[in-house]
Design an enzyme around this catalytic site. Structure first.
Site, PDB file in Angstrom:
ATOM      1  N   CYS A   2       0.818  -1.219   0.000  1.00 29.74           N
ATOM      2  CA  CYS A   2       0.000   0.000   0.000  1.00 29.74           C
ATOM      3  C   CYS A   2       0.852   1.269   0.000  1.00 29.74           C
ATOM      4  O   CYS A   2       1.924   1.301   0.594  1.00 29.74           O
ATOM      5  CB  CYS A   2      -0.883   0.026   1.231  1.00 29.74           C
ATOM      6  SG  CYS A   2      -1.940  -1.400   1.368  1.00 29.74           S
ATOM      7  N   ARG A  27       5.670  -0.196  -5.937  1.00 22.90           N
ATOM      8  CA  ARG A  27       5.611  -0.970  -4.704  1.00 22.90           C
ATOM      9  C   ARG A  27       4.634  -2.138  -4.796  1.00 22.90           C
ATOM     10  O   ARG A  27       4.629  -2.994  -3.916  1.00 22.90           O
ATOM     11  CB  ARG A  27       5.217  -0.062  -3.541  1.00 22.90           C
ATOM     12  CG  ARG A  27       6.254   1.025  -3.281  1.00 22.90           C
ATOM     13  CD  ARG A  27       5.680   2.083  -2.393  1.00 22.90           C
ATOM     14  NE  ARG A  27       5.410   1.572  -1.068  1.00 22.90           N
ATOM     15  CZ  ARG A  27       6.243   1.678  -0.051  1.00 22.90           C
ATOM     16  NH1 ARG A  27       7.396   2.274  -0.210  1.00 22.90           N
ATOM     17  NH2 ARG A  27       5.937   1.193   1.127  1.00 22.90           N
ATOM     18  N   TRP A  75      -2.953  -2.709  -1.550  1.00 26.86           N
ATOM     19  CA  TRP A  75      -2.531  -4.085  -1.789  1.00 26.86           C
ATOM     20  C   TRP A  75      -3.350  -4.918  -0.811  1.00 26.86           C
ATOM     21  O   TRP A  75      -3.145  -4.827   0.400  1.00 26.86           O
ATOM     22  CB  TRP A  75      -1.031  -4.201  -1.516  1.00 26.86           C
ATOM     23  CG  TRP A  75      -0.405  -5.500  -1.923  1.00 26.86           C
ATOM     24  CD1 TRP A  75      -0.007  -5.874  -3.177  1.00 26.86           C
ATOM     25  CD2 TRP A  75      -0.064  -6.595  -1.061  1.00 26.86           C
ATOM     26  NE1 TRP A  75       0.541  -7.131  -3.140  1.00 26.86           N
ATOM     27  CE2 TRP A  75       0.519  -7.593  -1.866  1.00 26.86           C
ATOM     28  CE3 TRP A  75      -0.204  -6.837   0.305  1.00 26.86           C
ATOM     29  CZ2 TRP A  75       0.969  -8.809  -1.344  1.00 26.86           C
ATOM     30  CZ3 TRP A  75       0.243  -8.042   0.827  1.00 26.86           C
ATOM     31  CH2 TRP A  75       0.829  -9.013   0.002  1.00 26.86           C
ATOM     32  N   ASN A 100      -2.133   2.443   5.702  1.00 25.04           N
ATOM     33  CA  ASN A 100      -1.240   1.306   5.427  1.00 25.04           C
ATOM     34  C   ASN A 100      -1.090   0.519   6.716  1.00 25.04           C
ATOM     35  O   ASN A 100      -1.012   1.119   7.802  1.00 25.04           O
ATOM     36  CB  ASN A 100       0.160   1.778   5.014  1.00 25.04           C
ATOM     37  CG  ASN A 100       0.176   2.359   3.614  1.00 25.04           C
ATOM     38  OD1 ASN A 100      -0.839   2.388   2.936  1.00 25.04           O
ATOM     39  ND2 ASN A 100       1.342   2.828   3.200  1.00 25.04           N
ATOM     40  N   GLY A 101      -0.978  -0.789   6.605  1.00 25.41           N
ATOM     41  CA  GLY A 101      -0.808  -1.601   7.808  1.00 25.41           C
ATOM     42  C   GLY A 101      -2.053  -2.429   8.059  1.00 25.41           C
ATOM     43  O   GLY A 101      -2.926  -2.540   7.202  1.00 25.41           O
ATOM     44  N   GLU A 483      18.626 -17.301  -5.427  1.00 25.09           N
ATOM     45  CA  GLU A 483      18.212 -15.991  -5.912  1.00 25.09           C
ATOM     46  C   GLU A 483      17.768 -16.083  -7.375  1.00 25.09           C
ATOM     47  O   GLU A 483      16.782 -15.451  -7.777  1.00 25.09           O
ATOM     48  CB  GLU A 483      19.375 -14.993  -5.729  1.00 25.09           C
ATOM     49  CG  GLU A 483      19.155 -13.611  -6.295  1.00 25.09           C
ATOM     50  CD  GLU A 483      17.942 -12.870  -5.751  1.00 25.09           C
ATOM     51  OE1 GLU A 483      17.340 -13.304  -4.756  1.00 25.09           O
ATOM     52  OE2 GLU A 483      17.572 -11.855  -6.368  1.00 25.09           O
ATOM     53  N   LYS A 487      14.059 -15.070  -8.715  1.00 26.20           N
ATOM     54  CA  LYS A 487      13.799 -14.112  -9.800  1.00 26.20           C
ATOM     55  C   LYS A 487      12.853 -14.724 -10.831  1.00 26.20           C
ATOM     56  O   LYS A 487      11.923 -14.085 -11.287  1.00 26.20           O
ATOM     57  CB  LYS A 487      15.101 -13.702 -10.533  1.00 26.20           C
ATOM     58  CG  LYS A 487      16.028 -12.755  -9.833  1.00 26.20           C
ATOM     59  CD  LYS A 487      15.543 -11.346  -9.725  1.00 26.20           C
ATOM     60  CE  LYS A 487      14.728 -11.142  -8.488  1.00 26.20           C
ATOM     61  NZ  LYS A 487      15.335 -10.869  -7.240  1.00 26.20           N
ATOM     62  N   GLU A 490       9.302 -15.052  -9.442  1.00 23.53           N
ATOM     63  CA  GLU A 490       8.676 -13.743  -9.208  1.00 23.53           C
ATOM     64  C   GLU A 490       8.111 -13.144 -10.489  1.00 23.53           C
ATOM     65  O   GLU A 490       6.999 -12.628 -10.491  1.00 23.53           O
ATOM     66  CB  GLU A 490       9.715 -12.747  -8.666  1.00 23.53           C
ATOM     67  CG  GLU A 490       9.959 -12.820  -7.185  1.00 23.53           C
ATOM     68  CD  GLU A 490      11.024 -11.821  -6.735  1.00 23.53           C
ATOM     69  OE1 GLU A 490      10.826 -11.198  -5.694  1.00 23.53           O
ATOM     70  OE2 GLU A 490      12.067 -11.661  -7.414  1.00 23.53           O
ATOM     71  N   HIS A 506      19.019 -36.668  -2.836  1.00 21.63           N
ATOM     72  CA  HIS A 506      18.115 -36.823  -1.692  1.00 21.63           C
ATOM     73  C   HIS A 506      16.701 -36.357  -2.006  1.00 21.63           C
ATOM     74  O   HIS A 506      15.968 -35.942  -1.116  1.00 21.63           O
ATOM     75  CB  HIS A 506      18.684 -36.071  -0.481  1.00 21.63           C
ATOM     76  CG  HIS A 506      20.049 -36.547  -0.109  1.00 21.63           C
ATOM     77  ND1 HIS A 506      20.277 -37.798   0.421  1.00 21.63           N
ATOM     78  CD2 HIS A 506      21.269 -35.969  -0.244  1.00 21.63           C
ATOM     79  CE1 HIS A 506      21.576 -37.955   0.616  1.00 21.63           C
ATOM     80  NE2 HIS A 506      22.212 -36.859   0.211  1.00 21.63           N
ATOM     81  N   LYS A 605       6.764  -4.322  -3.584  1.00 15.37           N
ATOM     82  CA  LYS A 605       8.170  -3.957  -3.483  1.00 15.37           C
ATOM     83  C   LYS A 605       8.611  -3.877  -2.036  1.00 15.37           C
ATOM     84  O   LYS A 605       9.699  -4.296  -1.670  1.00 15.37           O
ATOM     85  CB  LYS A 605       8.376  -2.603  -4.178  1.00 15.37           C
ATOM     86  CG  LYS A 605       9.798  -2.081  -4.139  1.00 15.37           C
ATOM     87  CD  LYS A 605      10.675  -2.901  -5.056  1.00 15.37           C
ATOM     88  CE  LYS A 605      12.138  -2.525  -4.978  1.00 15.37           C
ATOM     89  NZ  LYS A 605      12.970  -3.632  -5.476  1.00 15.37           N
TER      90      LYS A 605
HETATM   91  C1  G6P Z   1       9.665  -7.951  -1.056  1.00 14.02           C
HETATM   92  C2  G6P Z   1      10.308  -7.584  -2.373  1.00 14.02           C
HETATM   93  C3  G6P Z   1      11.630  -8.318  -2.535  1.00 14.02           C
HETATM   94  C4  G6P Z   1      12.538  -8.031  -1.354  1.00 14.02           C
HETATM   95  C5  G6P Z   1      11.841  -8.349  -0.023  1.00 14.02           C
HETATM   96  C6  G6P Z   1      12.644  -7.809   1.151  1.00 14.02           C
HETATM   97  O1  G6P Z   1       9.282  -9.282  -1.070  1.00 14.02           O
HETATM   98  O2  G6P Z   1       9.441  -7.912  -3.441  1.00 14.02           O
HETATM   99  O3  G6P Z   1      12.262  -7.908  -3.724  1.00 14.02           O
HETATM  100  O4  G6P Z   1      13.700  -8.784  -1.472  1.00 14.02           O
HETATM  101  O5  G6P Z   1      10.563  -7.713   0.029  1.00 14.02           O
HETATM  102  O6  G6P Z   1      12.652  -6.426   1.062  1.00 14.02           O
HETATM  103  P1  G6P Z   1      13.763  -5.490   1.655  1.00 14.02           P
HETATM  104  O7  G6P Z   1      13.317  -4.096   1.265  1.00 14.02           O
HETATM  105  O8  G6P Z   1      13.737  -5.690   3.141  1.00 14.02           O
HETATM  106  O9  G6P Z   1      15.056  -5.866   1.059  1.00 14.02           O
END
Ligand code: G6P
Length: 610
Positions: A2, A27, A75, A100-101, A483, A487, A490, A506, A605
């Protein structure tokens, strides 16, 4: 997640609010809305599910105007993605709220408010804020007082902005667990959940602290702490780039951010890495006295930042002789963990606002850690303000939801932390010199690696129709495989799993067939021979492999294996270098699949709720 924008001015604020929302789009959100107090003193509201553009089109078709206004990108947490659940929420035609929250006790508040005669038009927790403030306004004419009384009833997290139709000259904001920043103008003032939203109108900011409630008019800002005492908060001049929201000719922010990596890594090293060693005091005044005593590092983070922490564990233990644990923040914060003597708590975060990471830091402060350090990308963020030490990654604003340049600068920062802690814990001169050499070569090696883009575009074609994929790595490349898998899932929505390749036998070997691409990261290091055996295990089961390998690693392409050569580099920086082709692969697969690369479905984000 949000986003909030608010404004109080002499001019019409609708365009400022919409531009603020556009700048918060990165975001992640699923609906948007604006409410203003119009010239006749009435609340006008427009809300839409979908993109800010749809809201903007609706306003263009039926204009609303006002000098005081609030706006929001939602969101969904409580209640589906519907126009009725989009903010702002009203209580009668008097009070308007964006939030927000999460108000955790909203169900009991809702029951009480219904008994008092309020009717609810949404499924959200936020609507309880509007009605509670409305209820308090029965006993006071002051919106400030009403909000101060109302927040006493809320459990959970809120960053909220509230307008009262009967007092168009004032907005009141409250912060607890969700960030809010006040932007100072000349004869006008602004509010947002993220300074990015306000850069077109101001660069002077006040970051509210936990428990703060503030009364804002066009010409004044009065802040009160959680006890209701007036407080002064520092005014900070932001040096964030105004045009960070610009794609600079790239098709997506993510692609722009991938290509920015050589330059932002150079920035991260600037003034910190000398010719043969780190410069002094790079972790801040007095930091070296603290770091010299560290015997154990506890890293806490989420998402991509967690993968940076996992990589750092390999480095800290291998090179710096310091023991290290890494934990996902949402786990760490809810369990009793053992605090090693002389432990440094390290949080990693792009945004500095991730709710779980922040909660983990606050918990750790009660648990007797020697000190806390955050490795963070956003100056002035909550983690930066609440940690004893802060090391800024200097990646610049990252807009794409899938983190790229923030990650590689986090890793760069960790190599500098490794050198620093190694200095006090008997790091060998060979390791020290190799890391310094690696760091010096890093920007140019990243540049060279980006030239792989064309080959990877072709490769991506072979993934577009796949449902599943497996990423393999060993040692400090295992977190890079994780990672890479993150990606891909995501942004392309292809199921991707990562395994330390020694674990193949395993379980995951059972999955291998020619419909399951296997991506291998294979630098030329001491684990290469072991990795090659793992590759043969896949080949023997008919698996199709895509191997990102050092050219000296002697992998050759054949009908079951495509080899993509990655520039040769120092072992210490290999995890950073091998990250890039995996980012590019995900990007090009997503492009072929036509997904929303910069704002993938269901993701945000900055995750400011737990
Ligand atoms: C969200 C974002 C990720 C990020 C994670 C942690 O899930 O989509 O890209 O890695 O938050 O966020 P931060 O701002 O704490 O790195």
């Amino acid at each position: 997640m949000c986003g909030i924008v608010g404004a109080i001015a002499e001019r019409n604020v609708v365009e400022i609010l919409l531009e603020g929302l556009r700048r918060l789009e990165y975001r992640g959100y699923d609906s948007a809305g604006v409410a203003v107090l119009d010239g006749a003193g009435a609340l006008q509201r427009v809300r839409r599910t979908g993109k800010v553009q749809e809201l903007s089109d609706a306003i263009a078709a039926h204009p609303v105007r006002g000098q005081t206004g609030i706006a929001h990108t939602r969101w969904a947490t409580h209640g589906g993605v519907t126009e009725a659940n989009a903010h702002p929420h009203f209580s009668t035609d008097r009070v308007a709220v964006v939030h927000n929250g999460i108000i955790e006790n909203y169900l009991s508040l809702r029951d009480e408010l219904v008994k008092k005669g309020y009717s609810f038009t949404s499924d959200t927790d936020t609507e309880t804020i509007a009605h509670t403030v409305h209820e308090m306004l029965k006993d006071t004419d002051s919106l400030l007082e009403a909000v101060q009384l109302a927040v006493k009833q809320f459990h959970g997290a809120y960053g909220t902005v509230i307008m009262d139709r009967t007092d168009p000259s004032t907005v009141v904001v409250a912060r607890s667990g969700s960030p809010l920043v006040i932007g100072l103008g000349i004869g006008e003032n602004f509010i947002a959940s993220d300074q990015m939203a306000l850069l077109p109108v101001t660069r002077r900011f006040i970051f509210l602290e936990e428990g703060d409630v503030a009364e804002i008019t066009r010409t004044s800002v009065a802040i009160f702490d959680s006890q209701g005492r007036p407080v002064e908060r520092e005014i900070v001049d932001s040096d964030l780039e105004h045009d960070a929201g610009d794609k600079a000719g790239y098709r997506h922010y993510m692609l722009k951010e991938i290509h920015e990596q050589p330059i932002v890594v150079r920035n991260a090293l600037q003034g910190r890495l000398g010719e043969t060693d780190l410069e002094g005091g790079i972790f801040g005044a007095g930091a070296d006295d603290i770091l010299a005593k560290v015997k154990h590092v506890q890293i806490v983070a989420c998402g991509t930042s967690y993968h940076a922490g996992m990589t750092a564990k390999y480095w800290l233990e291998q090179y710096a002789n310091v023991s290290c644990n890494v934990e996902i923040a949402s786990e760490f914060r809810y369990r009793k963990s053992f605090v090693h003597p002389d432990s440094l708590l390290v949080t990693i975060s792009q945004s500095g606002e991730t709710a779980d990471t922040l909660a983990a830091l606050r918990l750790a402060k009660e648990q007797g850690y020697m000190s806390s350090l955050t490795i963070c990308n956003v100056p002035g963020s909550s983690l930066v303000r609440e940690s004893a030490l802060a090391f800024m990654t200097r990646a610049g604003a990252e807009i794409g939801v899938a983190s790229t340049k923030a990650f590689t600068t986090q890793l760069t920062a960790f190599l500098m932390l490794t050198l620093t802690l190694g200095r006090y814990n008997g790091m060998s001169k060979d390791d020290h010199d190799a890391i310094v050499k690696g760091l010096h070569s890093l920007p140019a090696k990243l540049e060279e690696t980006l030239s792989l883009a064309v080959g990877i575009e072709d490769l991506a074609e072979e993934f577009a129709d796949k449902q599943h994929s497996l990423f393999l790595g060993r040692g400090d490349q295992y977190p890079i495989a994780m990672e890479g898998a993150l990606k891909l899932k995501e942004i392309s929505y292809i199921h991707a799993e990562a395994y330390a390749s020694g674990e193949l036998k395993h379980g995951p070997l059972a999955l291998i067939d020619d419909e399951m691409p296997v991506i291998v990261v294979a630098p030329n290091n001491e684990l290469l021979e072991k990795l090659k055996s793992n590759v043969e295990e896949v080949r023997a089961r008919g698996g199709i492999m895509y191997v990102f390998a050092d050219k000296d690693a002697a992998f050759a392409s054949d009908e079951t294996m495509r080899v993509i050569n990655v520039p040769h580099c120092e072992a210490s920086i290999a995890p950073i270098i091998y990250t890039l082709p995996l980012q590019l692969l995900s990007y090009h697969v997503a492009l072929i699949k036509g997904t929303d690369v910069d704002q993938p479905r269901n993701l945000a984000k900055s995750v400011t709720v737990e």
